[in-house]
Design an enzyme around this catalytic site. Structure first.
Site, PDB file in Angstrom:
ATOM      1  N   GLY A  16       0.977  -1.178   0.025  1.00 47.82           N
ATOM      2  CA  GLY A  16       0.014   0.037   0.098  1.00 47.82           C
ATOM      3  C   GLY A  16       0.945   1.223   0.111  1.00 47.82           C
ATOM      4  O   GLY A  16       1.639   1.579   0.986  1.00 47.82           O
ATOM      5  N   ALA A  17       0.837   2.078  -1.246  1.00 46.41           N
ATOM      6  CA  ALA A  17       1.651   3.392  -1.216  1.00 46.41           C
ATOM      7  C   ALA A  17       0.981   4.656  -1.037  1.00 46.41           C
ATOM      8  O   ALA A  17       1.066   5.499  -1.840  1.00 46.41           O
ATOM      9  CB  ALA A  17       2.189   3.075  -2.573  1.00 46.41           C
ATOM     10  N   GLY A  18       0.053   4.404  -0.043  1.00 45.56           N
ATOM     11  CA  GLY A  18      -0.612   5.735   0.501  1.00 45.56           C
ATOM     12  C   GLY A  18       0.236   6.661   1.288  1.00 45.56           C
ATOM     13  O   GLY A  18       1.384   6.152   1.194  1.00 45.56           O
ATOM     14  N   ALA A  19       0.068   7.758   1.995  1.00 42.82           N
ATOM     15  CA  ALA A  19       0.713   8.376   2.776  1.00 42.82           C
ATOM     16  C   ALA A  19       1.431   7.708   3.990  1.00 42.82           C
ATOM     17  O   ALA A  19       2.669   7.613   3.942  1.00 42.82           O
ATOM     18  CB  ALA A  19       0.119   9.671   3.110  1.00 42.82           C
TER      19      ALA A  19
ATOM     20  N   LYS B 126     -10.520   7.521  18.441  1.00 45.50           N
ATOM     21  CA  LYS B 126     -10.082   8.984  18.413  1.00 45.50           C
ATOM     22  C   LYS B 126     -10.441   9.662  17.189  1.00 45.50           C
ATOM     23  O   LYS B 126     -10.509  11.044  17.291  1.00 45.50           O
ATOM     24  CB  LYS B 126      -8.514   8.886  18.698  1.00 45.50           C
ATOM     25  CG  LYS B 126      -7.646   8.040  17.630  1.00 45.50           C
ATOM     26  CD  LYS B 126      -7.218   8.726  16.600  1.00 45.50           C
ATOM     27  CE  LYS B 126      -6.307   7.992  15.507  1.00 45.50           C
ATOM     28  NZ  LYS B 126      -5.805   8.788  14.495  1.00 45.50           N
TER      29      LYS B 126
ATOM     30  N   ALA C 220       1.802  11.021   8.646  1.00 40.95           N
ATOM     31  CA  ALA C 220       2.711  10.349   7.678  1.00 40.95           C
ATOM     32  C   ALA C 220       3.672  11.539   7.495  1.00 40.95           C
ATOM     33  O   ALA C 220       4.926  10.975   7.337  1.00 40.95           O
ATOM     34  CB  ALA C 220       1.905  10.031   6.703  1.00 40.95           C
TER      35      ALA C 220
ATOM     36  N   THR D  35      -4.548  13.883  17.259  1.00 43.29           N
ATOM     37  CA  THR D  35      -5.733  13.840  15.834  1.00 43.29           C
ATOM     38  C   THR D  35      -6.697  14.852  16.305  1.00 43.29           C
ATOM     39  O   THR D  35      -7.093  15.388  15.360  1.00 43.29           O
ATOM     40  CB  THR D  35      -6.098  12.392  15.868  1.00 43.29           C
ATOM     41  OG1 THR D  35      -5.230  11.350  15.886  1.00 43.29           O
ATOM     42  CG2 THR D  35      -6.976  12.562  14.675  1.00 43.29           C
TER      43      THR D  35
ATOM     44  N   GLY E 276      -0.451   4.420  17.076  1.00 44.36           N
ATOM     45  CA  GLY E 276      -0.018   5.635  17.880  1.00 44.36           C
ATOM     46  C   GLY E 276       0.013   6.881  17.320  1.00 44.36           C
ATOM     47  O   GLY E 276      -0.548   7.021  16.242  1.00 44.36           O
TER      48      GLY E 276
ATOM     49  N   ASP F  89      -2.643   9.561  20.951  1.00 41.86           N
ATOM     50  CA  ASP F  89      -3.024   9.527  19.596  1.00 41.86           C
ATOM     51  C   ASP F  89      -4.454  10.325  19.610  1.00 41.86           C
ATOM     52  O   ASP F  89      -4.831  11.234  18.616  1.00 41.86           O
ATOM     53  CB  ASP F  89      -3.798   8.043  19.200  1.00 41.86           C
ATOM     54  CG  ASP F  89      -3.539   8.015  17.698  1.00 41.86           C
ATOM     55  OD1 ASP F  89      -3.148   8.886  16.953  1.00 41.86           O
ATOM     56  OD2 ASP F  89      -3.478   6.842  17.222  1.00 41.86           O
TER      57      ASP F  89
ATOM     58  N   GLY G 219       1.673   4.214   4.353  1.00 39.86           N
ATOM     59  CA  GLY G 219       2.441   3.012   3.943  1.00 39.86           C
ATOM     60  C   GLY G 219       3.778   3.495   3.242  1.00 39.86           C
ATOM     61  O   GLY G 219       4.727   2.895   3.706  1.00 39.86           O
TER      62      GLY G 219
END
Length: 337
Positions: free
Chosen positions: A7-10, A193, A142, A250, A138, A246, A12
Site C-alpha cells: 500500500g503506497a498511500g501516505a 479517536k 505520515a 488527532t 500511535g 493519539d 504506507g
C-alpha cells in the site's frame, strides 16, 4: 530484515521510508496496487501524490503486480491499506509464515447480516486466522515520519514474536516503538479517536475556545476507555500512546484529516464537500456509525460519538450538536463504565 509494505498511500509510504532509512540496513519494498503510480514514484523517487517534496531513501524499492513472489521473500509484511481494504489483503496473505502487521485505524463497516462492524484483529480472526499478526499504531502523522521527525508508536500483538519483529524493523533514533500485548486497547484507541477528532474540529471551527476543546478531549478519552473496557481492553492502555497520545494529536494537529472534517462542517460545507476536499481517507467518517452501534450493543454510553453520527447523517446542524453535548445533565466524573 526483508520488509514488504503493501500500500503506497501516505502512511504506507512513510513507514516504508522509515524502515529503508533504518541504521540496520533493512531491504524494504513498497508495493503499489497501481502500476502507473509505482512507475511514477520510481522515476521521481518520491510519492508526489501524498508526500510531495520528501525524497525516498536510496535503498527503497518499488513494486506492483503479483504480491506472492514479494511475500515469499519477506521476513515481515506490513499492510498499509484503509480498513475497507484490509479483509481482502488478509485473505491474500493466508498461509504467510512470517509476521504480518496492519497500520489502519478504525472499524470495518458492517457487512450484510451483521449488526456491527469489526476491529482489525477481529477481521483477521475471520479472514486469516492462521496469521501471526498485530498492529502498529500511535500518535503519528505520515509527513513527519517521512521527514524523520521524532515519533513514538506502539507495536501491539498477543504474539511476542510479532511485537519483537516490529520493534526490530522500525525502532530507530527518530522512531521509537514500544511493545504492548493489549491489541484490543490499542485498536480501540486508534479507531475511536478519529471520531472524536471530528467533534474537536467542529468545536474549533465554531470558535468555542480552548476550554471547550479541553473538555471534549477529556470526555472523549472517557468514551474511548469505556468502550475499550467493555471489549476487554486494559484501562492503562488508554493513558498511553495509542489512547491519550493519539487522541491529543488527532484532535489538535493541523495535519489531522478527521479534525479537518469537523472544521469544514463548521464552515457550512456538506459532508461530501468536506471529504472530497481532503484527497485522503478520513476513517472517522466511515467508522463513526459502527462505533456507536458497537457501544449501543454493549450498553456503553458515548454521547460525543452519537452526536458526531447525527451530525454526519445530517440529523443535526453543527450548532445543534454542540448544544446537545453542552446541555447534558450533571453527573459524576468517571472514566469507567
Amino acid at each position: 530484515m526483508h520488509i514488504v509494505v503493501i500500500g503506497a498511500g501516505a502512511w504506507g509510504t512513510a513507514m516504508a521510508m522509515s524502515a529503508a532509512a533504518h541504521p540496520a540496513g533493512h531491504a524494504v519494498t513498497l508495493w503499489a496496487r497501481d502500476a502507473a503510480q509505482a512507475a511514477a514514484m520510481q522515476a521521481a523517487r518520491e510519492n508526489a501524490r501524498y508526500l510531495r517534496g520528501v525524497p525516498f531513501p536510496p535503498s527503497l524499492q518499488l513494486a506492483s503486480g503479483d504480491l506472492a513472489p514479494l511475500v515469499a521473500q519477506a521476513q515481515l509484511v506490513i499492510v498499509a491499506a484503509p480498513m475497507a481494504g484490509l479483509r481482502g489483503l488478509l485473505v491474500q496473505l493466508r498461509g504467510c509464515p512470517v509476521p504480518v502487521a496492519w497500520l489502519c485505524k478504525g472499524f470495518e463497516a458492517a457487512a450484510d447480516g451483521q449488526s456491527f462492524g469489526l476491529l482489525a484483529h477481529e477481521v483477521r480472526a475471520q479472514a486469516a486466522p492462521d496469521l501471526r499478526a498485530g498492529v502498529l499504531s500511535g500518535p503519528s502523522f505520515a509527513l513527519e515520519v517521512a521527514r524523520g521527525q521524532p515519533t513514538a508508536l506502539v507495536a501491539a500483538s498477543e504474539d511476542v514474536g510479532v511485537r519483537d519483529a516490529l520493534v526490530r524493523a522500525f525502532h530507530s533514533p527518530s522512531l521509537r516503538v514500544y511493545a504492548n500485548d493489549d491489541i484490543v486497547g490499542v485498536e480501540v484507541g486508534g479507531a475511536v479517536k478519529n471520531v472524536l477528532a471530528i467533534a474537536t474540529g467542529l468545536c474549533d471551527g465554531l470558535q468555542l475556545g480552548l476550554n471547550a476543546r479541553a473538555a471534549l478531549i477529556t470526555r472523549g478519552l472517557a468514551e474511548i476507555t469505556r468502550l475499550g473496557l467493555a471489549l476487554g481492553a486494559r484501562a492503562e492502555t488508554f493513558m498511553g500512546l495509542s489512547g491519550l497520545g493519539d487522541l491529543v494529536l488527532t484532535a489538535t494537529g493541523d495535519l489531522s484529516r478527521n479534525r479537518r472534517v469537523g472544521l469544514l462542517l463548521a464552515e457550512g460545507r456538506t459532508l461530501d464537500q468536506a471529504v472530497e476536499s481532503l484527497g485522503h481517507v478520513a476513517e472517522g467518517v466511515y467508522c463513526a456509525r459502527t462505533v456507536a452501534q458497537r457501544a449501543a450493543r454493549l450498553g456503553v454510553d458515548m454521547p460525543i460519538t452519537k452526536a458526531v453520527v447525527a451530525l454526519l447523517d445530517g440529523r443535526l446542524r453543527p450548532q445543534d450538536a454542540v448544544a446537545l453535548l453542552m446541555g447534558r445533565d450533571p453527573a459524576e466524573e468517571t472514566t469507567t463504565p
